[in-house]
Each structure stands twice: as structure tokens, then as C-alpha cells.
Motif scaffolding. Sequence first.
Motif, PDB file in Angstrom:
ATOM      1  N   LYS A 300       0.825  -1.211   0.000  1.00  0.00           N
ATOM      2  CA  LYS A 300       0.000   0.000   0.000  1.00  0.00           C
ATOM      3  C   LYS A 300       0.862   1.265   0.000  1.00  0.00           C
ATOM      4  O   LYS A 300       0.533   2.263  -0.650  1.00  0.00           O
ATOM      5  CB  LYS A 300      -0.947  -0.001   1.213  1.00  0.00           C
ATOM      6  N   GLU A 301       1.963   1.216   0.734  1.00  0.00           N
ATOM      7  CA  GLU A 301       2.828   2.388   0.818  1.00  0.00           C
ATOM      8  C   GLU A 301       3.512   2.679  -0.519  1.00  0.00           C
ATOM      9  O   GLU A 301       3.654   3.836  -0.923  1.00  0.00           O
ATOM     10  CB  GLU A 301       3.877   2.175   1.917  1.00  0.00           C
ATOM     11  N   TYR A 302       3.929   1.610  -1.202  1.00  0.00           N
ATOM     12  CA  TYR A 302       4.564   1.788  -2.513  1.00  0.00           C
ATOM     13  C   TYR A 302       3.578   2.375  -3.519  1.00  0.00           C
ATOM     14  O   TYR A 302       3.902   3.319  -4.257  1.00  0.00           O
ATOM     15  CB  TYR A 302       5.103   0.449  -3.030  1.00  0.00           C
ATOM     16  N   THR A 303       2.371   1.819  -3.579  1.00  0.00           N
ATOM     17  CA  THR A 303       1.384   2.299  -4.558  1.00  0.00           C
ATOM     18  C   THR A 303       0.944   3.723  -4.243  1.00  0.00           C
ATOM     19  O   THR A 303       0.670   4.510  -5.153  1.00  0.00           O
ATOM     20  CB  THR A 303       0.160   1.365  -4.610  1.00  0.00           C
ATOM     21  N   LYS A 304       0.913   4.055  -2.962  1.00  0.00           N
ATOM     22  CA  LYS A 304       0.565   5.427  -2.557  1.00  0.00           C
ATOM     23  C   LYS A 304       1.620   6.401  -3.065  1.00  0.00           C
ATOM     24  O   LYS A 304       1.292   7.485  -3.579  1.00  0.00           O
ATOM     25  CB  LYS A 304       0.464   5.493  -1.033  1.00  0.00           C
ATOM     26  N   LEU A 305       2.898   6.022  -2.954  1.00  0.00           N
ATOM     27  CA  LEU A 305       3.980   6.874  -3.452  1.00  0.00           C
ATOM     28  C   LEU A 305       3.915   7.006  -4.970  1.00  0.00           C
ATOM     29  O   LEU A 305       4.077   8.104  -5.522  1.00  0.00           O
ATOM     30  CB  LEU A 305       5.334   6.294  -3.040  1.00  0.00           C
ATOM     31  N   PHE A 306       3.668   5.901  -5.659  1.00  0.00           N
ATOM     32  CA  PHE A 306       3.607   5.916  -7.124  1.00  0.00           C
ATOM     33  C   PHE A 306       2.538   6.888  -7.609  1.00  0.00           C
ATOM     34  O   PHE A 306       2.753   7.641  -8.566  1.00  0.00           O
ATOM     35  CB  PHE A 306       3.317   4.504  -7.642  1.00  0.00           C
ATOM     36  N   MET A 307       1.393   6.899  -6.944  1.00  0.00           N
ATOM     37  CA  MET A 307       0.277   7.721  -7.394  1.00  0.00           C
ATOM     38  C   MET A 307       0.309   9.138  -6.817  1.00  0.00           C
ATOM     39  O   MET A 307      -0.609   9.920  -7.048  1.00  0.00           O
ATOM     40  CB  MET A 307      -1.043   7.049  -7.016  1.00  0.00           C
ATOM     41  N   SER A 308       1.357   9.472  -6.095  1.00  0.00           N
ATOM     42  CA  SER A 308       1.446  10.787  -5.456  1.00  0.00           C
ATOM     43  C   SER A 308       1.754  11.893  -6.472  1.00  0.00           C
ATOM     44  O   SER A 308       2.272  11.642  -7.565  1.00  0.00           O
ATOM     45  CB  SER A 308       2.527  10.777  -4.378  1.00  0.00           C
ATOM     46  N   LYS A 309       1.465  13.141  -6.078  1.00  0.00           N
ATOM     47  CA  LYS A 309       1.797  14.292  -6.917  1.00  0.00           C
ATOM     48  C   LYS A 309       3.297  14.358  -7.161  1.00  0.00           C
ATOM     49  O   LYS A 309       3.749  14.791  -8.223  1.00  0.00           O
ATOM     50  CB  LYS A 309       1.316  15.578  -6.243  1.00  0.00           C
ATOM     51  N   LYS A 310       4.048  13.925  -6.178  1.00  0.00           N
ATOM     52  CA  LYS A 310       5.506  13.931  -6.285  1.00  0.00           C
ATOM     53  C   LYS A 310       5.976  13.159  -7.505  1.00  0.00           C
ATOM     54  O   LYS A 310       6.981  13.519  -8.138  1.00  0.00           O
ATOM     55  CB  LYS A 310       6.105  13.321  -5.014  1.00  0.00           C
ATOM     56  N   MET A 311       5.230  12.106  -7.877  1.00  0.00           N
ATOM     57  CA  MET A 311       5.638  11.233  -8.972  1.00  0.00           C
ATOM     58  C   MET A 311       4.929  11.535 -10.286  1.00  0.00           C
ATOM     59  O   MET A 311       5.561  11.624 -11.336  1.00  0.00           O
ATOM     60  CB  MET A 311       5.406   9.767  -8.583  1.00  0.00           C
TER      61      MET A 311
END
Length: 351
Positions: A300-311
Motif C-alpha cells: 500500500k505504501e509503494y502504490t501510494k507513493l507511485f500515485m502521489s503528486k511527487k511522482m
Amino acid sequence: MTFRKISMGLIAGALLTTALSAREQVKIVGSSTVYPFSSLVAEEFGVISKYPTPVVESTGTGGGMKLFCAGVDLNTPDISNASRRMKAKEFKMCKKNGVTDITEALIGFDGIAIAQSSQVESFNITKEQLALAVAAEVPSADKKSLIPNPYKKYSEIDASLPEREIIVYGPPKSSGTRDSFEELVLQSIFKKMPVYTDLYKKDEKANKKYKKYSVIRTDGVYVESGENDNLIVQKLTKNRAAIGIFGYSFLEENRDKVVGLSVDNTLPTAKTISLGTYPIARSMYFYIKNDHSKDVPALKEYTKLFMSKKMIADDGILTELGLIPLAQDIRDEARNKVLSSQKLTLEELKK
């Protein structure tokens, strides 16, 4: 057997069960086109989180789906990257093997670049000319039948094209880029030609899916070059007559070695792809196996980062690799699906 021995045995067994039923490292397979984006997110995740860097393998979209859909055991992948949308038959394969809780993540757009060495003069090619260059069968001179592709030079297709040998380095059948190329180039052209449609009217299933319209020649002109798009770039630098087919991100990364051909008088750029004016563009995805979320807490943490504005925002890190961002409302909707673990349905895939 003493109580101590029994207790130690139970503890050892419990530890073994825990080891088999949980892991910290996310396992990812799939598209070679999505691979650079997924790998960058994985590296960033390994730096900023308490979890180890995820393992990302480039297996091709089709190959990744087979591994992803094999079951829910923890020895199967948690995520499958895809340079096209999951097919209905893949969804059904997943369901058959118990993979019934999947979330679809739309991350952005990518163009399929038709590229060549930067050391030779570039040219414009239409989608129809490109289709005729790589198809296994093409219309005869009188347009009444299909014949094995006789074209060896582009000038034989149209006198406006250069007198260059047709040699195309492209992805294999397991690749999502290959699927998208067949759909966006061959199928979109040939399904409008009576010489094709008339021949397949008797085969309703084939006619409906236009499957026979996307058969690529196997006479040595089209050279399958594996799932490593960087290998195609290397081949283009050695064979200056050739063209290659790969994701736009690889064109961006190798501007010093290769250039994109103009297709229908439009060059592949971030702007033309995002506006939809470049004619060979597609969406990119990854698919999450929610059944693994409990035993793979990093998922969940990885997918949250992938879909973040940062990415994936307009100025996200992944745009530096060639990702074409989604419009904000579509991006927000895609992110919400991931954050809420929205379950994908067959009906949604068929839309």
C-alpha cells in the motif's frame, strides 16, 4: 519429549509459518515501457521508507499478467505493470486462479515512438504506409485480394518515401507495446479496408476483434528484439537503415542516439501525445493484487507513493523520464481508486 522441546518446536514452527505468510519486499513484474517509471519509484521508496527496495522485473505486459494471475500465494507478484489495459481474458484467468480483488492504477500517457538513428535523414510516414510496411499480408495491385507482403523498400510502398530497406526492430508478442502498435496502427487502418473486411465477414469472431488484421510479417523484415527497449536503441545505432518501435520514454532518454519519425506529419513529443494529436499514443497502468496487502505491508505504501503528486503530477519526477501526465481530474480519480483499493470489475474493463 520434554515440555521445553515441545515449546521450542512450536516456536520454530510459528516462525516458519510467519516467514512463509508475510514478506517486506514488494514484487513487481510486467511492461518494459512502465519499467523505468516503476523502477524509479521503487528506488525512491527504498530510500524514504522503512521497507526494502521493491524488486522490479521487465517481463513484458503479457508475460507479467500470466505471472500476476497465477494465484494469490506470496510467491506470485504483487503488482503487474502494463502498457495497455488488462484484457478481459486476462481478468478471467486471474479469477480462475483465485485472484479476484484487483485495483487498476492509471498513471499517465505514453506514445509509441517510431525511431531511427540520429545520424541519417529522417522522414514522414503515414499510419497506412507504416501498416503496409510491417503487415504479413497486404492488398494486391487490384485491391481485390490479399497477398504475402512483397515490400522490401519504403519507396515500393509509395514513391514519396525514401529508397531505404525496410528493417524494423520491434517488441515481441508478449509485449504491451506490440499489442498497442497492432491496435493503433494495423487494426485502425485495415478494419477500414474492404479487401480485409470482406474476406473475414464469414468469421464473425475474427471480424469483431480484427485479430487477423494485425498479423505482422515473419519474413525477417520485422525483427523481434525482446522486452529490453534499450537493446532496440543499440541496434538502431549500428544499423542506420533500420527503424525501431518502442515507448516514447526511451526516445526521451536517448535523444543523443535516436530521433523519432514524424507519423501523419506529427512528431512524438510530450505536447502532441498529451493533446492526442500524435496518432500512436496509449495509456499506462499497473495492477495491484489486493489479496497481498495484509501480508505485504509495503504494498500500500509503494502504490501510494507511485500515485502521489511527487511522482505523476504535471511537474512530477516521472515526467523527467518521459511520462505524459494525466489531466488533474483524471489523475485525482485514478489516485482515489488506488487509495481506496477499488475493486476492478469485468464490466469496467469492457467499457
